[in-house]
Scaffold this active site. Structure first.
Site, PDB file in Angstrom:
ATOM      1  CB  ALA A 207      36.238  38.613  14.982  1.00  0.00           C
ATOM      2  CE1 TYR A 387      34.025  41.382  30.835  1.00  0.00           C
ATOM      3  CE2 TYR A 387      36.280  42.117  31.194  1.00  0.00           C
ATOM      4  CZ  TYR A 387      35.315  41.553  30.382  1.00  0.00           C
ATOM      5  OH  TYR A 387      35.646  41.166  29.111  1.00  0.00           O
ATOM      6  CD  GLU A 409      38.519  35.732  28.474  1.00  0.00           C
ATOM      7  OE1 GLU A 409      39.258  35.822  27.456  1.00  0.00           O
ATOM      8  OE2 GLU A 409      37.431  36.324  28.580  1.00  0.00           O
TER       9      GLU A 409
HETATM   10  O1  0X9 Z   1      33.769  39.950  27.742  1.00  0.00           O
HETATM   11  C1  0X9 Z   1      33.684  38.793  27.326  1.00  0.00           C
HETATM   12  O2  0X9 Z   1      32.784  38.407  26.609  1.00  0.00           O
HETATM   13  C2  0X9 Z   1      34.738  37.774  27.730  1.00  0.00           C
HETATM   14  N1  0X9 Z   1      36.024  38.364  27.740  1.00  0.00           N
HETATM   15  S1  0X9 Z   1      36.757  38.784  26.365  1.00  0.00           S
HETATM   16  O3  0X9 Z   1      37.934  39.509  26.689  1.00  0.00           O
HETATM   17  N2  0X9 Z   1      37.225  37.475  25.603  1.00  0.00           N
HETATM   18  O4  0X9 Z   1      35.839  39.504  25.552  1.00  0.00           O
HETATM   19  C3  0X9 Z   1      34.468  37.302  29.127  1.00  0.00           C
HETATM   20  C4  0X9 Z   1      33.156  36.705  29.338  1.00  0.00           C
HETATM   21  C5  0X9 Z   1      33.096  36.164  30.723  1.00  0.00           C
HETATM   22  N3  0X9 Z   1      31.816  36.177  31.232  1.00  0.00           N
HETATM   23  C6  0X9 Z   1      31.360  37.174  32.014  1.00  0.00           C
HETATM   24  N4  0X9 Z   1      32.110  38.118  32.497  1.00  0.00           N
HETATM   25  N5  0X9 Z   1      30.095  37.121  32.269  1.00  0.00           N
HETATM   26 ZN    ZN Z   2      36.246  37.012  23.903  1.00  0.00          ZN
END
Ligand code: 0X9
Ligand code: ZN
Length: 796
Positions: A207, A387, A409
């Site tokens: 969001a 990560y 991102e």
């Molecule tokens: O954590 C997430 O869902 C994504 N980053 S955020 O800061 N927008 O929340 C990254 C998702 C990337 N995919 C994986 N790390 N598996």
């Molecule tokens: Zn996100």
């Protein structure tokens, strides 16, 4: 980067929640609310009861930790993570006023990203109100609400009937529409829309990441305007592909982030135990429940009770399953400037040939972005590049559905995080547009042409120029024997076809022809795929041609910054007390390089070369320090007009360490009057730290009149004690190019063009038997006189 100290995101939040609950009884203001669901009225009541969440005095802080213990200590002080991002040994936290002092006492290296999160939110709100009050504000001049996005979709459907088609995805937990639309050339019997390849772009699973719906809408907008204006590349793409947009996958969360809590990330599901929200990007049913997802409802990465427990993810899943022609997908998020391919749940790499495709397209998209805006987006598999996270959408789209899928991102890298200023909407959209175009080229064209080393716009006279060409596509490969360069050295001559030299697989070498100074070499590429279909670059290879001007190098200068060639340190306005420019061997710190860049030396110009005891020991403090070059010429010694004068240098700049990063721009100025007046050549904003040697090239022609009294000046300025400023300069070069005047034989004395004195000068030389006169035209004696006179009458 090793993952021994990296704690998965879900667990971070879980331990954070436990700590916060133990300390204060509640993590967020809605923790005590509870309603049955799905029930829109109850949801509305809950929203009404929920006072908007404020973040007065909260700071966003980037903390470096060395051990899990340090990490956990910092986490217990955090109100929330910003993006749950622990990349390597760094994590971005939001810390309340009381806990900031405690965080400092931990003694961990940290940098304040945002001094006052509420102030940033207030400024954002003010900008939105201002833009809305302004008649004629553009759609992309500010952030848009859920309702405004929907209205815009309706407008697009209306204004581009036949091109834009409505594709509803489903409804959210609280009955909000999840809307989607497809963009493609109108259906036609010869080219049915229902047979074209599809690509899906969605935003706003999370969001608070407000740049993501804006970027998805921006891409749609640009595609439609470029299509309407007849841009041949976009027309070719939309004739072959349908591009599907779902700007807001999580409408409940998005609305909540506008009305109640600007930092809300998840859906708005009532988890039933006093906690709210499921992370939709941990809710997808491929390797659901694994590393980097949490089983705790209070966590920012709560995966939900079961895969696809959320109506939002279930709806998008069904939407994708129902469309087998969707060949690729991008899920837009912020922040971090990353292009993330599968997997997220494991460090293992996807199987070939998919992994090679991901590597290639990660690089292609990053390159397009850099070409558009100069911004760096780092590409790689999710698990190792950001990560571990299981249950994310790309893992399901790729793992379960065998379609290409990414997380992108968007901006920034933390200076404003989720609360990006509205002036970033358009540049972020532009660079994303460039990135997706190359992906759609790859999916839709019979063959796609890319140029990993770029395309030349100038050529050195008398020399051929090699260009690396990659020719590929998603479904077809190139027939190597058909790959050709079309070129001509002057617009008047016919295009000549030359085969490209195969370098293996889909890589080729094109050799642009040698031209003479002043020529404009025009060129294009063409090839057939293994099904016999032609593709060209540019798309209409004979209509639009690439062009490169042929020039000669007239002068080149290089200062390797090893010995002082006459630089001046200091200016009357300088007030810096430490970190004064010096020519020295740099000592590595977190903010400055440990080495110069020259291959043949060790020194560079640097603001205080010594490392000292800490990162802030010898950085610039107390104001500006100025470094001014000696005067140099940007003119041709032979007097030819200068067509190009490229000034290059390597620069290292760091302003993102210390407690108040991003405060201090770095300035480069240029003068053409020996330093009497200066004009800005480059300004690196406070958030533009390179923290690496980066080469910059500037074309001076068109910017400033080249003279023989040029100077360049570098100014590092420090605004406050909390900001670390380090700068270094190395390898200054200047390359002046143009076309030397064609020698004129009849202008014998080389003065005032062709006039009567040339005859006298020639005859004097002839009678004296001088070479060049007595043998003018190659035949000594009397014929030389006739040769000269005929040249003289012909003029030049
Ligand atoms: O954590 C997430 O869902 C994504 N980053 S955020 O800061 N927008 O929340 C990254 C998702 C990337 N995919 C994986 N790390 N598996
Ligand atoms: Zn996100």
């Amino acid at each position: 980067m090793k993952h021994t100290t990296l704690v998965p995101c879900g667990w971070q939040r879980w331990s954070l929640s436990v700590a916060l609950l133990a300390a204060s009884g509640a993590a967020f203001s809605d923790a005590a609310a509870s309603q049955p669901q799905p029930d829109a009225a109850a949801a509305a009541a809950q929203l009404a009861n929920d006072a908007p969440r404020r973040f007065d005095g909260y700071k966003a802080v980037r903390v470096r930790f060395a051990t899990t213990r340090e990490y956990l200590a910092a986490m217990t002080l955090a109100e929330t993570t910003w993006s749950c991002e622990a990349r390597g040994d760094l994590v971005d936290l939001v810390v309340g006023p009381d806990n900031f002092a405690a965080l400092r006492e931990l003694g961990l290296e940290h940098a304040v990203l945002v001094e006052d999160v509420q102030a940033l939110i207030d400024a954002e709100r003010a900008q939105i109100e201002q833009a809305n009050a302004l008649r004629g504000a553009g759609y992309f001049d500010t952030f848009r609400t859920y309702d405004e996005v929907n209205t815009r979709i309706d407008t697009l459907l209306h204004d581009h009937a036949g091109v834009v088609e409505h594709m509803p995805v489903g409804t959210s937990r609280f009955d909000r529409a999840i809307r989607g639309f497809g963009v493609s050339s109108p259906d036609s019997p010869g080219n049915p829309r229902g047979q074209r390849v599809q690509v899906l772009f969605n935003g706003t699973q999370h969001a608070r990441e407000w740049i993501s719906p804006m970027t998805v809408m921006f891409i749609a907008d640009r595609l439609l305007t470029d299509y309407a204006s007849g841009d041949p590349r976009v027309v070719a793409l939309l004739d072959r592909a349908e591009v599907i947009f779902v700007p807001i996958v999580n409408p409940d969360g998005y609305v909540f982030s506008w009305t109640n809590n600007r930092m809300w990330r998840k859906t708005r599901t009532n988890n039933g135990n006093g906690t709210f929200g499921v992370d939709p990007n941990r809710n997808w049913g491929y390797e659901w429940g694994g590393e980097g997802s949490s089983g705790s409802g209070s966590s920012e990465t709560y995966r939900g009770p079961a895969p696809f427990s959320e109506p939002e993810t279930a709806a998008l899943r069904d939407f994708i399953i129902a469309r087998p022609r969707i060949a690729a997908h991008i899920d837009f998020h912020s922040y971090g400037q990353l292009i993330l391919s599968p997997w997220g749940y494991t460090s293992a790499l996807p199987p070939e040939p998919a992994q090679s495709v991901f590597v290639r397209l990660n690089g292609d998209m990053a390159r397009e972005i850099r070409a558009e805006s100069g911004m760096t987006y780092v590409g790689g598999p999710s698990y190792t590049t950001i990560y571990p996270a299981a249950g994310t959408v790309p893992d399901w789209v790729f793992g379960d559905q065998s379609r290409l899928s990414w997380t992108i991102e968007l901006r920034d890298t933390g200076a404003n995080g989720f609360v990006l200023t509205a002036d970033q909407i358009e540049p972020t959209g532009r660079e994303a547009y460039r990135a997706i175009l190359t992906l759609v080229d790859y999916l839709a064209l019979p063959l796609r042409f890319t140029f990993p080393d770029g395309l030349p716009t100038t050529l050195e006279q008398g020399q051929t120029t090699d260009v690396l060409v990659v020719i590929d596509s998603h479904t077809r490969s190139v027939n190597p024997s058909t790959a050709v360069l079309l070129s001509r050295v002057s617009p008047a001559s016919p295009l000549v076809e030359t085969p490209l030299a195969p370098l293996g697989a889909d890589r080729f070498l094109a050799t642009l022809p040698a031209g003479s100074c002043g020529d404009a070499v025009q060129y294009a590429f063409r090839a057939q795929n293994d099904a016999g279909e032609w593709s060209a670059f540019p798309i209409d290879a004979t209509g639009t041609l690439l062009s490169a001007e042929v020039v000669a190098t007239l002068l080149s200068m290089r200062d390797p910054c090893e010995v002082d060639l006459g630089w001046t340190v200091g200016a009357p306005t300088d007030t810096a007390t430490t970190g004064i420019w010096e020519l020295a061997v740099p000592q590595q710190t977190a903010a400055q390089p440990g080495q110069d860049v020259s291959p043949d030396g060790t020194r560079c110009w640097i603001t205080g070369a010594a490392a000292g005891s800490g990162v802030g020991s010898f950085d610039v403090d107390g104001g500006a320090t100025t470094l001014t070059s000696y005067a140099f010429s940007a003119l041709d010694p032979g007097g030819a007009p200068v067509q190009s004068a490229v000034l290059s240098y390597y620069l290292w700049y760091s302003n993102d360490r210390g407690s108040s990063p991003g405060q201090d721009p770095f300035y480069v100025y240029i003068s053409n009057d020996d330093g009497q007046t200066w004009m800005p050549l480059q300004i690196i904003p406070g958030n533009g730290s390179t923290n690496a040697w980066v080469r910059f090239d500037f074309e001076l022609v068109g910017l400033i009149e080249p003279t023989d009294f040029m100077r360049v000046r570098f100014v590092a300025d420090d605004a406050g004690p909390g900001s670390i400023v380090e700068a270094a300069v190395d390898e200054l070069t200047l390359v002046v190019r143009g076309c030397p005047p064609v020698p004129c034989a009849a202008d014998f004395d080389g003065e005032n063009g062709v006039e009567v004195n040339d005859i006298f000068a020639f005859l004097a030389g002839w009678f004296a038997g001088e070479p060049g006169a007595y043998d003018f035209g190659g035949t000594p004696g009397v014929p030389a006189i006739f040769a000269f006179l005929s040249a003289w009458f012909a003029g030049c």
